[in-house]
Design a protein around this motif. Structure first.
Motif, mmCIF file in Angstrom:
data_model
loop_
_atom_site.group_PDB
_atom_site.id
_atom_site.type_symbol
_atom_site.label_atom_id
_atom_site.label_comp_id
_atom_site.label_asym_id
_atom_site.label_seq_id
_atom_site.Cartn_x
_atom_site.Cartn_y
_atom_site.Cartn_z
ATOM 1 N N TYR A 33 -14.283 8.891 -23.530
ATOM 2 C CA TYR A 33 -13.394 10.188 -23.573
ATOM 3 C C TYR A 33 -14.234 11.523 -23.595
ATOM 4 O O TYR A 33 -13.787 12.365 -23.046
ATOM 5 C CB TYR A 33 -12.681 10.089 -24.722
ATOM 6 N N THR A 34 -15.499 11.400 -23.848
ATOM 7 C CA THR A 34 -16.303 12.584 -23.710
ATOM 8 C C THR A 34 -16.396 13.083 -22.309
ATOM 9 O O THR A 34 -16.496 14.212 -22.071
ATOM 10 C CB THR A 34 -17.529 12.413 -24.298
ATOM 11 N N VAL A 35 -16.474 12.211 -21.277
ATOM 12 C CA VAL A 35 -16.476 12.358 -20.091
ATOM 13 C C VAL A 35 -15.079 12.923 -19.587
ATOM 14 O O VAL A 35 -15.104 13.855 -18.832
ATOM 15 C CB VAL A 35 -16.997 11.200 -19.154
ATOM 16 N N LEU A 36 -14.254 12.299 -20.001
ATOM 17 C CA LEU A 36 -12.729 12.556 -19.671
ATOM 18 C C LEU A 36 -12.491 14.024 -20.127
ATOM 19 O O LEU A 36 -11.877 14.701 -19.473
ATOM 20 C CB LEU A 36 -11.789 11.799 -20.163
ATOM 21 N N MET A 37 -12.733 14.522 -21.251
ATOM 22 C CA MET A 37 -12.637 15.742 -21.877
ATOM 23 C C MET A 37 -13.429 16.799 -20.926
ATOM 24 O O MET A 37 -13.051 17.891 -20.625
ATOM 25 C CB MET A 37 -12.911 15.625 -23.304
ATOM 26 N N GLY A 38 -14.589 16.418 -20.643
ATOM 27 C CA GLY A 38 -15.250 17.414 -20.020
ATOM 28 C C GLY A 38 -14.927 17.713 -18.626
ATOM 29 O O GLY A 38 -14.877 18.804 -18.073
ATOM 30 N N PHE A 39 -14.509 16.587 -17.798
ATOM 31 C CA PHE A 39 -13.869 16.706 -16.496
ATOM 32 C C PHE A 39 -12.610 17.617 -16.369
ATOM 33 O O PHE A 39 -12.318 18.312 -15.649
ATOM 34 C CB PHE A 39 -13.694 15.217 -15.908
ATOM 35 N N THR A 40 -11.691 17.237 -17.500
ATOM 36 C CA THR A 40 -10.341 17.938 -17.666
ATOM 37 C C THR A 40 -10.636 19.523 -18.208
ATOM 38 O O THR A 40 -9.807 20.145 -17.392
ATOM 39 C CB THR A 40 -9.556 17.196 -18.671
ATOM 40 N N MET A 41 -11.810 19.674 -18.808
ATOM 41 C CA MET A 41 -11.862 21.213 -19.017
ATOM 42 C C MET A 41 -12.401 21.791 -17.949
ATOM 43 O O MET A 41 -12.053 23.023 -17.762
ATOM 44 C CB MET A 41 -12.960 21.315 -20.232
ATOM 45 N N PHE A 42 -13.184 20.994 -17.145
ATOM 46 C CA PHE A 42 -13.615 21.500 -15.794
ATOM 47 C C PHE A 42 -12.500 21.913 -14.812
ATOM 48 O O PHE A 42 -12.510 23.140 -14.136
ATOM 49 C CB PHE A 42 -14.491 20.540 -15.086
ATOM 50 N N LEU A 43 -11.462 21.020 -14.773
ATOM 51 C CA LEU A 43 -10.324 21.233 -14.083
ATOM 52 C C LEU A 43 -9.333 22.540 -14.653
ATOM 53 O O LEU A 43 -8.920 23.487 -13.720
ATOM 54 C CB LEU A 43 -9.233 20.022 -14.075
ATOM 55 N N ALA A 44 -9.267 22.504 -15.940
ATOM 56 C CA ALA A 44 -8.661 23.714 -16.591
ATOM 57 C C ALA A 44 -9.489 25.356 -16.199
ATOM 58 O O ALA A 44 -8.570 25.747 -15.882
ATOM 59 C CB ALA A 44 -8.695 23.655 -18.203
ATOM 60 N N LEU A 45 -10.751 24.941 -16.037
ATOM 61 C CA LEU A 45 -11.465 26.204 -15.753
ATOM 62 C C LEU A 45 -11.116 26.654 -14.405
ATOM 63 O O LEU A 45 -11.033 27.901 -14.054
ATOM 64 C CB LEU A 45 -13.136 26.041 -16.243
ATOM 65 N N LEU A 46 -11.304 25.819 -13.454
ATOM 66 C CA LEU A 46 -10.976 25.986 -12.023
ATOM 67 C C LEU A 46 -9.583 26.529 -11.788
ATOM 68 O O LEU A 46 -9.248 27.202 -10.981
ATOM 69 C CB LEU A 46 -10.952 24.588 -11.313
ATOM 70 N N THR A 47 -8.495 26.158 -12.723
ATOM 71 C CA THR A 47 -7.172 26.542 -12.557
ATOM 72 C C THR A 47 -7.222 27.995 -12.974
ATOM 73 O O THR A 47 -6.647 28.870 -12.182
ATOM 74 C CB THR A 47 -6.402 25.735 -13.432
ATOM 75 N N VAL A 48 -7.603 28.531 -14.122
ATOM 76 C CA VAL A 48 -7.699 29.907 -14.512
ATOM 77 C C VAL A 48 -8.458 30.641 -13.473
ATOM 78 O O VAL A 48 -8.174 31.852 -13.063
ATOM 79 C CB VAL A 48 -8.173 30.020 -15.678
ATOM 80 N N VAL A 49 -9.565 30.245 -13.040
ATOM 81 C CA VAL A 49 -10.332 30.967 -12.245
ATOM 82 C C VAL A 49 -9.705 31.087 -10.729
ATOM 83 O O VAL A 49 -9.669 31.945 -10.026
ATOM 84 C CB VAL A 49 -11.889 30.417 -11.780
ATOM 85 N N GLY A 50 -8.874 29.917 -10.221
ATOM 86 C CA GLY A 50 -8.316 30.092 -9.093
ATOM 87 C C GLY A 50 -7.000 31.271 -9.415
ATOM 88 O O GLY A 50 -6.781 32.050 -8.134
#
Length: 318
Positions: A283-300
């Motif tokens: 789950y630590t990898v899943l949380m890190g990757f999902t936060m990465f997608l959230a960051l891409l969303t707001v930056v986009g």
């Protein structure tokens, strides 16, 4: 403009904190973890490992510990890969960015030109053929298209490699290595482009059909401008404005949509390790990757706001 962008950047902070709260509790409430999935561990050893990694603490306390570490660039430790999550993402995100960026550029170029031609030649045989091809590409799942392209171009014809990012045992360097990576990237990037170009093409076609009926286009034609200048200089620029909104969703969509594609082509990207993490409940990898997608969303979305003002000088962001 500068003041507006500063305010938007400041607004990203509570948005990301809220996203982190939701992401953490979704995965924290999921039953089991990587330690529970290892059936070879004794209950005493499992309890000892959970105490070492802080998994025995209350959930709210674990969140604030994770958030404090995340603000310092530490998203936890992957028990599956035995290395920090940030180091794992840095290692694999570049590979995902390669096919995502190539697919994004190809998707927008193809969608713009096909959408414009289809709108200008509305209800012609060309428009009908493009509509059929677009809906056909959107109808097939990614794993089917991926396996079909492997069968045709890699197995039957032998033109392209089956998967991976490099040939087995490759020791190439320089331009030879770049060409080798490019050959391996052709099939996964093509699949991602085929899956994304359909909806965007229909969007550009609908926008262009609305724009070419407006008064300023008729005025441009009445002034004697060439049809190419009317379409590409006047109409297309205005048709691009509604599509810019989609850019905020395209960036995270490509990374998340590449999960199955990377798995099919064994492309070593974040999508590939994401599937492995789901299987092993890391789950630590899943949380890190999902936060990465959230960051891409707001930056986009931030990038889309800036492109609005670039595409249309009449827009003033305040």
């Amino acid at each position: 403009m500068r003041q507006y962008m500063v305010k938007r950047i400041l607004h990203l902070i509570p948005t990301l904190i809220g996203a982190s709260l939701l992401i953490f509790f979704v995965f924290a409430l999921a039953p089991g973890d990587y330690i529970d999935s290892d059936m070879t561990l004794t209950p005493e050893r499992a309890a000892e490992l959970k105490a070492i990694y802080g998994l025995d603490k209350p959930m709210l306390q674990r969140y604030f510990i994770w958030l404090g570490n995340a603000l310092h660039g530490d998203f936890g430790y992957s028990l599956q890969y035995q290395q920090p999550v940030m180091a794992l993402l840095k290692e694999y995100v570049v590979n995902s960015f390669l096919i995502a960026s190539v697919s994004l550029v190809l998707t927008w170029i193809i969608a713009v030109f096909i959408g414009v031609f289809s709108a200008v030649r509305q209800y012609s045989w060309y428009d009908s053929l493009i509509t059929l091809a677009v809906f056909g590409a959107m109808s097939f799942p990614s794993f089917f298209i991926g396996l079909l392209m492997i069968k045709w171009f890699a197995v039957d014809l032998g033109w392209l490699p089956i998967g991976g990012i490099l040939d087995t045992g490759s020791q190439t360097t320089g331009w030879a290595r770049i060409w080798e990576v490019a050959r391996h990237m052709i099939l996964p990037a093509t699949v991602l482009t085929m899956l994304s170009v359909g909806s965007l093409t229909r969007h550009f076609r609908a926008n262009m059909m609305d724009v070419i009926k407006q008064d300023f286009v008729r005025t441009a034609r009445a002034k004697g401008l060439k049809e190419r200048a009317v379409i590409y200089k006047h109409a297309l620029r205005n048709a691009l404005l509604p599509a810019i909104t989609l850019l905020g969703l395209e960036l995270p969509g490509l990374f998340s949509g590449a999960i199955i594609t990377e798995r099919i082509f064994t492309w070593p990207g974040v999508g590939y390790i994401h599937m492995e993490a789901i299987s092993n409940r890391d789950y630590t990898v899943l949380m890190g990757f999902t936060m990465f997608l959230a960051l891409l969303t707001v930056v986009g979305n931030l990038l889309a706001d800036w492109l609005y003002a670039v595409a249309d000088p009449r827009i003033r962001l305040k």
